[in-house]
Design an enzyme around this catalytic site. Sequence first.
Site, short mmCIF file in Angstrom:
data_model
loop_
_atom_site.label_atom_id
_atom_site.label_comp_id
_atom_site.label_asym_id
_atom_site.label_seq_id
_atom_site.Cartn_x
_atom_site.Cartn_y
_atom_site.Cartn_z
N HIS A 17 0.84 -1.20 0.00
CA HIS A 17 0.00 0.00 0.00
C HIS A 17 0.88 1.26 0.00
O HIS A 17 0.62 2.21 -0.75
CB HIS A 17 -0.89 0.04 1.25
N LYS A 41 -18.34 -5.97 7.82
CA LYS A 41 -17.11 -6.76 7.92
C LYS A 41 -16.24 -6.24 9.07
O LYS A 41 -15.65 -5.15 8.95
CB LYS A 41 -16.36 -6.66 6.59
N ARG A 90 -1.36 -5.70 -8.52
CA ARG A 90 -0.26 -6.61 -8.20
C ARG A 90 -0.03 -7.62 -9.30
O ARG A 90 1.10 -8.03 -9.55
CB ARG A 90 -0.56 -7.36 -6.89
N SER A 130 -3.02 -7.77 2.58
CA SER A 130 -3.31 -7.70 4.02
C SER A 130 -3.78 -9.05 4.54
O SER A 130 -3.36 -9.50 5.62
CB SER A 130 -4.40 -6.65 4.29
#
Length: 164
Positions: A17, A41, A90, A130
């Site tokens: 990040h 969440k 990514r 993450s």
Amino acid sequence: MTHAVCPGSFDPPTLGHLDIVGRAAGLFERVTVAVLVNPDKAGLFTIDERLDLLRTDVAGWDNVEVDSFRGLLVDYCVERGIRAIVKGLRAVSDFDYELQMAQMNKGLTGPDGIDTLFMPTSPEFSFISSSLVKQVATYGGDVSAHLSPAVFAALTGRLGLQPG
Ligand code: PNS
């Protein structure tokens, strides 16, 4: 186009990040890192904890600020005059969903609306997420190379692990 947003869950922020945020900070006059408040969440870290960690992580960039948002990202952007969303890619596997979101966000805001700019993640961060970092750390793996010192300390503390 001087103000960009780097949105995400950041639970927790990784060096991947920060790679994107730092490079965006070099391209835009102002960058806002915006943490999604998702009532459906529960994260490992609270929103306030993520904001604190991000503020520590971005302290070296004068033109980067940290905020949270609820609801649609485009509403947040329109209210603040933000025209650009910066997202890291990514791998090709990121592209499908990111493209859908970019096109939806553009469609929601019209031809003069909000554009998404994709930035390839630097290769050394291309496998970091993450969720993977949390999973590996939970089972005792060393993730210190993938996190800032502040985030690594917070993660080991939260998981009840001994750092290093
Ligand atoms: O770090 P993440 O979880 O990949 O970030 C995803 C995020 C927060 C950028 C995305 O879920 C989002 O923008 N959510 C806000 C709600 C919204 O605008 N949804 C429509 C997207 S087209």
